[in-house]
Enzyme design. Sequence first.
Site: not given
Ligand code: GRF
Length: 192
Positions: A14, A16, A87, A106
């Site tokens: 998490g 992001n 996912l 992505h």
């Molecule tokens: C990120 O690299 C995003 O681009 C991809 O999954 C990853 C998620 O990472 N779709 P986080 O859980 O936000 O650390």
Amino acid sequence: MKPVNIAIFASGAGSNARALLSHFSNDPAVRVAVVISNKAGAGVHEVAQEFDVPSVVLGDIGAYESNLIEEMLSSHQVDFIVLAGFLLKVPDSLVQLYANRIINIHPALLPKFGGKGMYGNRVHAAVKAQGETETGITIHYVNEHYDEGAVIFQASCPVAPEDSEDDIRKKVQELEHLHFPAIVSKVVKGEL
Ligand code: GRF
């Protein structure tokens, strides 16, 4: 004015989601209404808790067998869905209901290194294996096909031959945290 409500879908740590929650905690025009994950143990639940945002486990609500997820989104008055490391494939019914209102990030420069099974370090390993000299991020709308929706924004970073998968991941993550909240903000406000 009523804020734009967003739902964050995430399966992992998490980071992001944290960047988005932190960004929008200072913006009265956008509210993160709910965080949704397919994994009960995902770190993103703790992140949501830190920001006092409710988080839900998708499995609990039988999302794929019923329209409960749609009801839940509607009960939180969700206007936009933001996928931040989610996912599972979004069901077609939801893609249709939220046409052009689902945004994904992505960790590569699509159309390269996308598609089913291309996530996390697999992407960075492939970038390294192909000897790419640059990689980056792609923020795009979600359609019925993995990683094929219209591109909203891309940013790139150099890849050196000596970079490990982890080095590449760190560079890409920096780009993600820098750009994702700002781009989501513009899209949901109709500025982009
Ligand atoms: C990120 O690299 C995003 O681009 C991809 O999954 C990853 C998620 O990472 N779709 P986080 O859980 O936000 O650390």
